[in-house]
Every structure is written in structure tokens, then in C-alpha cells.
Design a protein around this motif. Structure first.
Motif, short mmCIF file in Angstrom:
data_model
loop_
_atom_site.label_atom_id
_atom_site.label_comp_id
_atom_site.label_asym_id
_atom_site.label_seq_id
_atom_site.Cartn_x
_atom_site.Cartn_y
_atom_site.Cartn_z
N SER A 73 5.55 0.64 -65.28
CA SER A 73 5.01 2.00 -65.52
C SER A 73 4.01 1.98 -66.67
CB SER A 73 6.14 2.99 -65.80
OG SER A 73 6.85 2.62 -66.96
N SER A 74 4.27 1.14 -67.70
CA SER A 74 3.37 1.07 -68.86
C SER A 74 2.04 0.41 -68.51
CB SER A 74 4.04 0.31 -70.01
OG SER A 74 5.20 0.97 -70.44
N ILE A 75 2.09 -0.72 -67.79
CA ILE A 75 0.85 -1.43 -67.46
C ILE A 75 0.01 -0.62 -66.47
CG2 ILE A 75 1.96 -2.85 -65.66
CD1 ILE A 75 -0.91 -3.98 -67.95
N VAL A 76 0.67 0.06 -65.53
CA VAL A 76 -0.04 0.91 -64.57
C VAL A 76 -0.70 2.09 -65.30
CG1 VAL A 76 0.27 2.53 -62.65
CG2 VAL A 76 1.31 0.27 -62.54
N ALA A 77 0.03 2.69 -66.25
CA ALA A 77 -0.51 3.83 -67.01
C ALA A 77 -1.76 3.43 -67.78
CB ALA A 77 0.54 4.38 -67.96
N ALA A 78 -1.81 2.18 -68.26
CA ALA A 78 -3.00 1.70 -68.99
C ALA A 78 -4.23 1.74 -68.10
CB ALA A 78 -2.75 0.29 -69.51
N PHE A 79 -4.09 1.34 -66.84
CA PHE A 79 -5.24 1.31 -65.92
C PHE A 79 -5.63 2.71 -65.44
CE2 PHE A 79 -3.92 -3.09 -65.78
CZ PHE A 79 -5.13 -3.74 -65.83
N ALA A 80 -4.65 3.63 -65.45
CA ALA A 80 -4.94 5.00 -65.00
C ALA A 80 -5.97 5.68 -65.90
CB ALA A 80 -3.65 5.82 -64.98
N GLY A 81 -6.02 5.29 -67.16
CA GLY A 81 -6.94 5.94 -68.10
C GLY A 81 -8.36 5.43 -68.03
N PHE A 82 -8.62 4.39 -67.22
CA PHE A 82 -9.96 3.80 -67.19
C PHE A 82 -10.42 3.58 -65.75
CE2 PHE A 82 -8.32 2.89 -71.32
CZ PHE A 82 -9.41 2.96 -72.16
N PRO A 83 -10.72 4.68 -65.03
CA PRO A 83 -11.15 4.52 -63.64
C PRO A 83 -12.54 3.90 -63.52
CG PRO A 83 -11.29 6.82 -64.31
CD PRO A 83 -10.69 6.07 -65.45
N SER A 84 -12.61 2.68 -63.04
CA SER A 84 -13.87 1.99 -62.77
C SER A 84 -13.57 0.94 -61.71
CB SER A 84 -14.42 1.34 -64.04
OG SER A 84 -13.57 0.29 -64.46
N PRO A 85 -14.61 0.46 -60.98
CA PRO A 85 -14.34 -0.49 -59.89
C PRO A 85 -13.48 -1.68 -60.29
CG PRO A 85 -16.62 0.22 -59.81
CD PRO A 85 -16.04 0.80 -61.06
N LEU B 190 2.15 5.05 -60.64
CA LEU B 190 1.22 4.62 -59.59
C LEU B 190 0.48 5.81 -58.99
CD1 LEU B 190 3.45 1.96 -57.81
CD2 LEU B 190 1.24 1.50 -58.90
N VAL B 191 1.20 6.91 -58.74
CA VAL B 191 0.54 8.12 -58.21
C VAL B 191 -0.52 8.60 -59.19
CG1 VAL B 191 0.89 10.57 -57.66
CG2 VAL B 191 2.45 8.85 -56.73
N ASP B 192 -0.16 8.62 -60.48
CA ASP B 192 -1.12 9.06 -61.50
C ASP B 192 -2.34 8.14 -61.55
OD1 ASP B 192 -1.85 10.75 -63.75
OD2 ASP B 192 -1.47 9.00 -65.00
N MET B 193 -2.11 6.83 -61.43
CA MET B 193 -3.22 5.88 -61.45
C MET B 193 -4.15 6.09 -60.26
SD MET B 193 -3.21 1.69 -61.23
CE MET B 193 -2.80 1.67 -59.48
N TYR B 194 -3.59 6.17 -59.06
CA TYR B 194 -4.43 6.33 -57.88
C TYR B 194 -5.16 7.69 -57.89
CZ TYR B 194 -2.76 2.05 -55.70
OH TYR B 194 -2.49 0.73 -55.42
N ILE C 106 -17.95 2.39 -56.07
CA ILE C 106 -17.26 3.54 -56.64
C ILE C 106 -16.93 4.49 -55.49
CG2 ILE C 106 -17.46 5.52 -58.19
CD1 ILE C 106 -19.47 3.81 -59.83
N HIS C 107 -15.66 4.74 -55.30
CA HIS C 107 -15.22 5.56 -54.17
C HIS C 107 -15.54 7.04 -54.43
CE1 HIS C 107 -12.75 2.76 -51.65
NE2 HIS C 107 -12.95 2.04 -52.74
N PRO C 108 -16.13 7.72 -53.45
CA PRO C 108 -16.45 9.15 -53.62
C PRO C 108 -15.20 10.01 -53.49
CG PRO C 108 -16.99 8.46 -51.40
CD PRO C 108 -16.51 7.22 -52.12
N MET D 158 -11.33 -1.99 -62.86
CA MET D 158 -9.98 -1.55 -63.20
C MET D 158 -9.20 -1.17 -61.94
SD MET D 158 -9.81 -2.07 -66.34
CE MET D 158 -10.85 -2.26 -67.78
N GLU D 159 -9.91 -0.57 -60.97
CA GLU D 159 -9.24 -0.17 -59.73
C GLU D 159 -8.65 -1.39 -59.01
OE1 GLU D 159 -12.34 1.86 -57.68
OE2 GLU D 159 -12.30 3.58 -59.01
N LYS D 160 -9.42 -2.48 -58.97
CA LYS D 160 -8.93 -3.70 -58.30
C LYS D 160 -7.73 -4.29 -59.03
CE LYS D 160 -13.44 -4.83 -56.32
NZ LYS D 160 -14.64 -5.67 -56.42
N LEU D 161 -7.80 -4.34 -60.37
CA LEU D 161 -6.68 -4.86 -61.15
C LEU D 161 -5.46 -3.96 -60.99
CD1 LEU D 161 -8.55 -5.93 -64.41
CD2 LEU D 161 -7.45 -7.45 -62.78
N GLY D 162 -5.69 -2.64 -60.95
CA GLY D 162 -4.58 -1.70 -60.77
C GLY D 162 -3.86 -1.94 -59.46
N ARG D 163 -4.62 -2.23 -58.41
CA ARG D 163 -3.99 -2.50 -57.10
C ARG D 163 -3.20 -3.81 -57.13
NH1 ARG D 163 -7.78 -1.33 -52.01
NH2 ARG D 163 -5.74 -1.50 -51.03
#
Length: 774
Positions: free
Chosen positions: A99-111, A139-143, A398-400, A113-118
């Protein structure tokens, strides 16, 4: 020492505690070291925290989790701690780790970071935590922060027993991504699932209903809260402030704000934003000053609420002052603030300032920033820039989201780029955006404005839910294509469906009546708007009725109507009358209308040119020459005519007498051939409005090279046999070009669809859909 560490309020306090701990021989105690590292991370002293962690010999899983969570401001640092946990320790990550590592990626939406988050999501699934509720919420918050709604929904549906926090995360994510209708459905499901909702749930739902402007539904939610014994706390009051503000009831919003004994910053933000969005800008600024004077630290949300995004006109100086404040206080680095500034500058047509902010935030751009800039270009008519920026966004992977799709569809509609519009439609399908009310309405508008009224109607009929904007878009589409009776039938269907009309509805249906010559129906609709629905007509509504009378040849009735209007007639009403005089060649009324227009707008060349043409038609050549001389002396510039055609995915723009196209010779040869064939079929060049002091042969030459004729010739050259040709023209089509296009459609057996400044013309087999009524 644990108690001292918790009470520390500066890094100096922590360092003193740490020195005492070392002196006491407790520097190897994992619990104490964990407390120091957590406190250092709270104070943003990440470098010192990492150094202390690196020198500690026996970290446990709890310490790793604390480090991963504390380094969330730099997701790559957080990722390094996570990979170190996997690589050099015997510990297995638990639900807190993921939950902590996923939350870190949620704050930085970029292509990237999105791949690393997945990838992290994949690790969680493999480790058995993919359906754990705590990890699921992260995970829901990140996506949702990536605007990947489908992925978020898939994670949510995979949690066997979602708790209140997870439901709230799903709801707030949908609202942040403008999926307001979907959020209401999720709330409905939440209530039915008997999961206890809380004040956070209701505050999110109220903010959603605020965006939908549904104050009555907001009262139902409030009743539900009271029925189930939810505390009438600050969260709910803040939600009501937002709801009343967005629905235009600022007095009730003020009353709600007055219920706070000690309003927190969130409440102040809601009230400042509410005042700003109701055009009470001075009150918003006054409240903001009071907040600053009280010593309270404002947030980026405060600034966003203060920026006059809803009513920017006349507030350029204020916006620039806020911009300066943001630069001094570093708020301009916040995506939400820079996006709001871009939106205001775009609406004020200060696109250079908007683009400067966009470019300067290159490292921090989120999807909202891209949307603001694309929308700004589209709204200001710089559609090619909007399309170019969208293509750049696609290249960066970058996803629309629905806002992006709606903006780019608007650009396609303006340019008449049907092939690009269809490609964007396919993209919307692949992203599951078709059901979004904003996207579906934009699709109807795009197909209609690109000439495919049938496809617009098919899509309209397939929609499960329609709001008033959707109905208005389809009624307006029928009006644009001259289908007045279809527009009236749709208006009746709208009434049967229970949707109340708006001022835009009446404007759309009156336009439809005007273009179809439905005079009695137009008068009935206008009367119904006032008598049955209680609407106060605006200048646009009056101009529409003048246009209805004028086009039908009832010029005296139109003139009398203008003179008896309860408001002062403006350029819209007199312009409609002058245009009708041109159609029906009434010099006397045209004189009056043109004098009124020139007095209201003496810088416009169009009124002078229209009257000059009318003089030429009635063979009053000295007056026509005198008026043209006036235009030259005043140095008035007439808008040059141009026509756009899309061929094989590329747009080509032609001007009258265009000599710049690389295929110039072929185009003029094709045009000569067409004119030669048409003259054999009875075509005669219409030269009435051409200059009177030149020979007939020169008059023919003048009208022969109008921009739409060049575009049509090019379209025939470049397209397949009997393929439809679509032209977008910036001015009203002239009499000769209209006649020319009818003949071309007959001799080439093609459908030619022309959108001029007023409406669509569908030419088939030598006839036009307007029935020569335009």
C-alpha cells in the motif's frame, strides 16, 4: 526517548535526541531508530533519514515499511527501498509494504511512473495481496490518479468485501476524473450493499452533485444522512457549501459557511471557490485576504478556488496578480494551480501566457495540464494547435480522459476533420469512454458538424442516458442541416422524456425553424418560451425570430418586431434584417438596417460590403462604388473567404484566387474542365454581385476562382470515383458557388457536403438540401 522523539518539532530537537540516544548506547534499538527516521521524513529531511537507515545494521520489516512510506515524495527513492527489501533481506513484503509503495506512485502520474506502478501491482498479485482491501484501496487510488478508470474498476471488483475506505476511494476517484454519473451509480450500489457510509462518503457525493448542478438530489442525500444518523459535521457542511455554490445559490452557501464555529482551511477553500464561481470575485479576494491576515497558511486548493476560472472576463489584472503571488510563494509548481492559470489565460485569449506556463511545467505536467492547453487552443479557434498537441500527447503515451476526448472532438468538429474524429471515436471506445455523457455529447456534435447527421442520430438513439446538453446538441445538429421538422419532433420527444428545456434549447429550435422556413412554428416556440416556460428572451432569441421573418420575406414584420422589442436591438437583430434584405433585394429597409449597424459597429467591413452588393444587384452602381470607396478610405478589412477540405487524413485550405497550392496547375485545369461540361448542361455564371465597372468576362473570372470551387476541383482530383466531398467554408456560400456546386453534383454523380458560416448544404443530383432557402 520514544516520547521525546514524538514531541520534537524541529530537526534540531531530533538531532539532540539522537545524540542522547547514541550516548545512552541505544543507537542499535530498532524501535527508536524507526521513530527517528519517521520524524526526519515528516520534516522532509530525506537525505539524513536515508543516511541513518544505511548505517543501521538490523532493520526489520516495520522500518522498511516506514522508509518506503516516508519517501513517497520521491517514488524512485521509495522504489529503491522496496527493491532493497526484496534483494538483501529475508523479509517478505506485507500489505503495508504494497500500500505504501503504490501510494508513492499515485502522487506522480506520468508515463514512466504508470508503467512502474503496474509492475508493483503485478508484484502484489504474485505475493497474494492483489485482493487485500488495504492494498486494493491504494491501487484504486493509483489508477484513478493515472485516469485509468477501467483498471481501477477491475481492482475494485476483485476485492471480495470492500470496506468504506475502498468505496470512498472509488467514489472520489470517479469524481476527480469527471465521471459524475458513474460516481452516483457507485454510491447507489454502496447503499444497497449495506456497507456503512460516513461523512467523507456524503461529502464526496455532494461535491459530485454540485458538479452535476443537482441541488434536489443533494437534499435527498442530506435526508439519507439524517435518517442513518450521520453526524452533521464539518465535512457535510463543506459539501453543502460546494453544492449551493455550484447551483448558484450563494446566499444559502453563505448561510452554511456561517454554521462553522472555527472553519478549517477546507471550509474556507469551499467558500472562496463558491464566491469566485458566482462572480463575486471581490468577496472571494476579501475572504482570501482575511485568511492570510489570520496567519493561516493557504494551500494550492485555496489558490485554485480564488483564480477566476468561471468568470475570467475583466479579471486579467487579478489573474496576473494571483500568478505573481503563486510564483513568489512557489504555488505555481503545483499542477492544479498552473492548470487553473492556463484555463483562465486561455479563456481570456492570452494563449501565449497559457503556453508559457504549460512549457515551464514540463517536468510536472499531469493530464489536467494537457487538457487545459488542448481545450484552450480548441476554444480559441486554434484547432490545428489543439490537434498537434493531442498527437504529441499520444506519442508520449499519456492516456486521455473524457475531458481530453471531448476537447479534441470539439477541435475535429470545428475543422470538419471526419477521419480524425472517427479515429478519436475509436480511441474513446477502446478507453470505455463512450458512455461518458460529455464524450457522447461531443461525439454527436462532431458527427453533425462534420456533415454526418445520420451517424449523429444513430449515436444519439443508442445512448442510454441523455441530459439536456445532449438533447440540445442533437436539436442544434438538425437545425445546422436544415432539418427543421426533425428538430421540432425531437423537441417534442424531449418534453415527453421529462427533460426541461433551457435557453440554449430554444435558441437551437429557433435556428432550426429559421433554416427550414418554419415561420408559424418559430413564432409558436418563441411564445411558448415566454408564456409557458417563463424564460426572458435574450438578444440571440430576438435575432433568431427576426431571421425567421426575414428569410421568409416578411421584412416589414421583422422590421416592426425590432422596433417593438422590449430591449434595445443590437448587431444581431439588425444584421439578421440586413441579411434578409440582401436575399429579397429590399433597398429601403436595408438602408435603415445598415445605418443602425454601422452606428453600432463602424469598424466592421461586412455590413458595408453587404449593402454594396445589394446596390450592385439592384443596378445602383454609383452608390455601390461610393460605398466601396468608403471601405477603402476607412481601411476596413473584409474577412477573406477560405475553404477547407480533408483528403486522405490531411487538411488543405484554399483562398479565392489561390496560387499557392503545389498542385495548382492540375486544380485549375480540372476547374476549367468542370465549367466547360457544366455550361453544356445549362450552367450560367452568376455575376450580379461582382464589381460593376469591369467587363462581363472579367466578372466571370472573379467568381470562378472562389475558394470552394478550388476545393471542390481538388477534391475531385484526389478522391475516388463517386466518393463524397466535404467542404468547410468560413463565409456564407454565394449564389454562383451554390449554383456551381449543384451542377457539379449532377455531372460527377457525387454527393458534395458544404458547411458554410450558417448551415450545411447537401448537394446531390443537381439539387441542394436547403431547397435554395439559405
Amino acid at each position: 526517548f520514544g516520547s521525546l522523539i514524538k514531541k520534537a518539532v524541529t530537526i534540531s530537537h531530533i538531532n539532540q535526541c539522537h545524540a542522547q540516544i547514541i550516548q545512552s548506547g541505544l543507537s542499535g534499538d530498532c524501535i527508536i531508530v524507526t521513530g527517528i527516521i519517521q520524524k526526519l521524513l515528516d520534516f522532509k529531511a530525506a537525505t539524513q533519514a536515508k543516511r541513518l537507515f544505511a548505517g543501521f545494521r538490523s532493520p526489520d520489516l516495520f522500518l522498511y515499511n516506514a522508509l518506503i512510506k516516508g519517501l513517497k515524495d520521491d517514488p524512485l527513492d521509495s522504489l529503491n527501498a522496496y527493491t532493497a527489501l526484496l534483494r538483501v533481506t529475508p523479509f517478505k513484503p506485507d500489505n503495508f509494504t504494497f500500500s505504501s509503495i503504490v501510494a508513492a506512485f499515485a502522487g506522480f502520474p506520468s508515463p514512466g511512473m504508470e508503467k512502474l506502478g503496474r509492475l508493483i501491482h503485478g508484484h502484489a498479485v504474485i505475493s497474494g495481496f492483489g485482493s487485500e482491501v488495504f492494498v486494493g484501496s491504494a491501487l484504486v487510488d493509483m489508477y484513478m490518479s493515472f485516469s485509468w478508470i477501467r483498471h481501477a474498476r477491475k481492482v475494485f471488483d476483485g476485492i471480495p468485501e470492500p470496506d468504506t475506505v475502498l468505496w470512498n476511494t472509488m467514489l472520489s476517484g470517479l469524481v476527480k476524473n469527471s465521471y459524475f454519473d458513474d460516481a452516483i451509480h457507485v454510491f447507489h450500489d454502496m447503499v444497497l450493499s449495506n456497507v456503512g457510509f460516513d461523512s467523507t462518503t456524503l461529502a464526496v457525493v455532494l461535491s459530485c452533485l454540485a458538479e452535476l448542478r443537482q441541488v434536489s438530489s443533494g437534499m435527498m442525500v442530506l435526508a439519507l444522512a439524517l435518517k442513518f444518523g450521520c453526524d452533521f459535521n464539518d465535512h457535510l457542511i463543506t459539501g453543502l457549501v460546494k453544492l449551493y455554490s455550484k447551483c448558484g445559490d450563494i446566499s444559502k452557501a453563505r448561510s452554511m459557511f456561517g454554521l462553522f464555529i472555527n472553519p478549517d482551511l477546507v471550509a474556507y477553500n469551499a467558500m472562496i471557490s463558491g464566491l469566485s464561481c458566482n462572480n463575486e470575485t471581490e468577496s472571494a479576494v476579501h475572504l482570501f485576504h482575511g485568511l492570510l491576515s489570520s496567519g493561516c497558511r493557504v494551500s494550492s486548493s485555496t489558490i485554485v478556488g480564488l483564480i477566476p476560472t468561471c468568470h475570467p472576463y475583466g479579471h486579467l489584472e487579478l489573474t496576473q496578480s494571483i500568478h505573481g503571488f503563486c510564483m513568489k510563494s512557489c504555488f505555481v509548481s503545483h499542477c492544479s494551480v498552473s492548470t487553473a492559470l492556463m484555463s483562465v489565460y486561455s479563456r481570456l485569449n492570452e494563449l501565449n501566457l497559457a503556453r508559457q506556463i504549460f512549457d515551464e511545467s514540463s517536468a510536472k505536467k499531469n493530464l489536467a495540464s494537457w487538457n487545459a492547453m488542448i481545450s484552450g487552443y480548441a476554444q480559441n479557434g486554434q484547432t490545428e494547435m489543439a490537434v498537434s498537441l493531442f498527437r504529441e500527447m499520444q506519442k508520449l503515451d499519456i492516456h486521455p480522459n473524457p475531458v481530453t476526448i471531448s476537447s479534441i472532438l470539439s477541435a475535429c468538429a470545428q475543422l470538419g476533420m471526419l477521419s480524425l474524429g472517427k479515429w478519436v471515436h475509436d480511441l474513446a471506445k477502446s478507453e470505455n469512454f463512450e458512455s461518458n455523457i460529455f464524450v457522447s455529447t461531443a461525439l454527436i456534435d462532431m458527427y453533425a458538424k462534420c456533415g454526418s447527421i445520420e451517424e449523429a442520430r444513430i449515436f444519439f438513439d443508442a445512448m442510454k442516458e441523455k441530459n439536456v446538453v445532449t438533447w440540445n446538441a442533437m436539436i442544434s445538429a438538425y437545425g445546422l442541416h436544415g432539418c427543421g421538422n426533425e428538430a421540432l419532433r425531437l423537441y417534442d420527444d424531449m418534453a415527453i422524456s421529462g427533460i426541461s428545456p433551457t435557453g440554449v434549447t430554444f435558441l437551437s429550435i429557433l435556428h432550426a425553424c429559421s433554416h427550414a422556413g418554419l415561420v408559424e412554428e418559430g413564432e409558436r416556440i418563441f411564445s411558448s418560451m415566454v408564456d409557458d416556460h417563463g424564460f426572458e428572451p435574450t438578444s440571440e432569441h430576438y435575432a433568431c425570430l427576426v431571421d425567421i421573418f426575414g428569410r421568409a420575406g416578411k421584412l416589414q414584420k421583422a422590421f416592426n418586431f425590432i422596433n417593438n422589442m422590449p430591449i434595445v436591438p443590437g448587431p444581431g437583430e439588425w444584421g439578421a434584417l440586413l441579411g434578409a434584405c440582401m436575399i429579397h433585394k429590399d433597398i429601403d429597409i436595408a438602408h435603415v438596417a445598415s445605418r443602425k449597424l454601422i452606428a453600432l459597429d463602424h469598424e466592421s467591413a461586412g455590413h458595408h460590403v453587404l449593402l454594396s452588393n445589394l446596390y450592385s444587384i439592384s443596378q445602383s452602381y454609383p452608390q455601390a462604388a461610393s460605398l466601396r470607396e468608403t471601405i477603402k478610405k476607412k481601411n476596413l478589412m473584409k474577412t477573406p473567404g477560405c475553404s477547407l477540405i480533408e483528403v486522405k487524413g490531411h487538411t488543405h485550405v484554399f483562398k479565392s484566387n489561390d496560387l499557392s497550392h503545389p498542385q495548382l496547375q492540375s486544380i485549375y485545369s480540372e476547374l476549367e474542365m468542370l465549367v466547360w461540361k457544366m455550361k453544356d448542361s445549362g450552367y450560367i455564371v452568376e455575376t450580379l454581385t461582382a464589381l460593376h465597372d469591369v467587363e462581363d468576362e472579367e466578372k466571370e473570372l472573379t467568381v470562378k476562382v472562389h475558394s470552394e470551387k478550388l476545393a471542390i476541383a481538388f477534391g475531385i482530383l484526389m478522391s475516388g470515383e463517386k466518393e463524397d466531398i466535404r467542404i468547410i467554408k468560413n463565409l456564407r456560400v454565394c449564389l454562383d458557388c451554390h449554383n456551381f456546386t449543384k451542377f457539379v453534383s449532377k455531372i460527377t454523380e457525387r454527393a458534395i457536403i458544404v458547411r458554410d458560416a450558417n448551415r450545411f448544404h447537401h448537394f446531390r443530383n443537381g439539387a441542394c438540401s436547403c431547397r435554395d432557402y439559405w
